[in-house]
Design a protein around this motif. Structure first.
Motif, mmCIF file in Angstrom:
data_model
loop_
_atom_site.group_PDB
_atom_site.id
_atom_site.type_symbol
_atom_site.label_atom_id
_atom_site.label_comp_id
_atom_site.label_asym_id
_atom_site.label_seq_id
_atom_site.Cartn_x
_atom_site.Cartn_y
_atom_site.Cartn_z
ATOM 1 N N UNK A 205 -21.954 25.335 157.086
ATOM 2 C CA UNK A 205 -20.691 25.626 157.771
ATOM 3 C C UNK A 205 -20.276 24.467 158.662
ATOM 4 N N UNK A 206 -18.971 24.269 158.835
ATOM 5 C CA UNK A 206 -18.513 23.177 159.705
ATOM 6 C C UNK A 206 -18.934 23.395 161.146
ATOM 7 N N UNK B 94 -22.873 14.614 164.714
ATOM 8 C CA UNK B 94 -21.517 14.234 164.338
ATOM 9 C C UNK B 94 -20.769 15.321 163.572
ATOM 10 N N UNK B 95 -21.462 16.400 163.252
ATOM 11 C CA UNK B 95 -20.810 17.462 162.506
ATOM 12 C C UNK B 95 -20.591 17.132 161.043
ATOM 13 N N UNK B 96 -21.271 16.111 160.547
ATOM 14 C CA UNK B 96 -21.095 15.715 159.151
ATOM 15 C C UNK B 96 -21.789 16.724 158.241
ATOM 16 N N UNK B 97 -21.124 17.044 157.161
ATOM 17 C CA UNK B 97 -21.657 18.004 156.216
ATOM 18 C C UNK B 97 -21.813 17.353 154.841
ATOM 19 N N UNK B 98 -21.950 18.155 153.810
ATOM 20 C CA UNK B 98 -22.348 17.644 152.491
ATOM 21 C C UNK B 98 -21.466 16.483 152.016
ATOM 22 N N UNK B 99 -20.154 16.660 152.040
ATOM 23 C CA UNK B 99 -19.291 15.651 151.435
ATOM 24 C C UNK B 99 -19.364 14.325 152.187
#
Length: 362
Positions: A355-356, A312-317
């Motif tokens: 990285x995104x 899903x491309x989810x990152x830290x936040x």
């Protein structure tokens, strides 16, 4: 040949930045079954101690791909449950679930789902004695805290459910926070267990229930007839915009388990997209992430987050927001929730981002 122990059932590409991010993220675990979290080598040890021939080694014990068939999954689950018999057995598997399967992955707090009907002939007080011993030892060694959710087997009668809740009430301890409802939904629609849930409510127990493959209407039954304060899985809620809107407004938490549910073709139709979880988050629902039955499903708390980061491309936040939702959804009191949230925020502040996701130029 079944997958080797420790091999993830949903492989993802090696990515040091994502790996560092998900390893450092704090995690709050609200949907982890004790029986399904027993390490393969521990299963083999228990079988040997109790004189049971498994016919498999630790390296080929769990056949992740076969669990698309829920019946096969439950058959294996029942075999494992039958091997956990003594106080020391329960203490060992609880300790291992909370330490190697929890704290080692950044889990700060876990609500462990117990399944007393899955341990034939074992009295509930014996189960309780063992899991409490294991939880206290794990907290002393690692700092992880735990509570317990006692699961009703929906394939049994409503009367059996009432009897189990009566046992929970008779042997009430602070660490047992509430009850749940598990096993095959098709064999046990939720309304059958309303009396047991009313008894639990009168005793001050919290309530949740599985709704993984059932229709959206089952979510309404859980909320209105069973008095549940959260829903386990619940992916099909997004098929009904009215029920989805209600759940978003009421902040009903849904405890999602990406890897195990994808094997069963619930959270993404088995295609690795996890689109239903994404739709739930996009609809404003309160969503938490956990591992359900690790390592039986070939996953762990870190890996479930890694899978979402890739798919899903989810990152830290975005992932940290799911942990905050889990703090909100957990069954600790207000003071303990505030302390847990403070620990989460401190760890998020030191978590490196990745990285995104790069868009495909095609």
């Amino acid at each position: 040949m079944s997958p080797a122990a420790g091999v993830h059932s949903t492989p993802v590409p090696a990515d040091p930045a994502i790996d560092a991010m998900v390893a450092a993220l704090p995690k709050v675990s609200l949907h982890c079954h004790l029986i399904g979290s027993v390490a393969p080598r521990t299963v083999v040890d228990l079988a040997r101690e109790h004189g049971v021939a498994l016919g498999r080694s630790a390296d080929d014990l769990y056949d992740h791909s076969s669990y698309e068939d829920l019946g096969e999954f439950l058959r294996v689950l029942d075999v494992i449950g039958s091997l956990i018999r003594d106080v020391d057995d329960f203490s060992r598997v609880t300790y291992e679930s909370l330490t190697a399967g929890g704290a080692d992955h950044g889990v700060l707090y876990r609500e462990v789902h117990l399944s007393p009907p899955g341990h034939p002939g074992v009295p509930y007080p014996r189960i309780l004695e063992g899991v409490l011993a294991g939880a206290r030892a794990a907290e002393a060694d690692t700092g992880i805290r735990a509570g317990f959710v006692v699961g009703i087997c929906r394939e049994r009668s409503g009367a059996a459910a009432v009897e189990l809740v009566e046992q929970v009430v008779e042997h009430r301890v602070d660490e047992v926070l509430g009850i749940g409802l598990d096993y095959a939904e098709v064999n046990g629609p939720p309304g059958r267990f309303a009396e047991a849930y009313r008894l639990a409510a009168r005793a001050g127990l919290r309530r949740t229930a599985h709704s993984e493959s059932g229709p959206p209407h089952h979510v309404e039954v859980l909320l209105d007839q069973l008095g549940c304060s959260r829903v386990d899985h619940g992916y099909h809620v997004v098929d009904d915009p009215v029920i989805t809107a209600r759940c978003a407004e009421e902040r009903v938490p849904f405890t999602c388990t990406p890897v195990s549910s994808d094997i069963g073709r619930y959270s993404g139709s088995g295609d690795g997209t996890h689109r239903r979880i994404a739709e739930m988050v996009d609809a404003g629902l309160c969503v938490t992430i956990d591992s359900d039955d690790p390592p039986m499903s070939g996953t762990d708390p870190t890996h479930d987050h890694r899978v979402l980061a890739h798919a899903l491309g989810w990152r830290r936040d975005r992932l940290a927001a799911l942990t905050r939702d889990a703090v909100e959804a957990c069954w600790l009191d207000g003071t303990d929730k505030a302390a847990l949230l403070a620990r989460v925020e401190a760890m998020v502040a030191t978590t490196p981002d990745a990285p995104p996701l790069q868009e495909d130029p095609a």
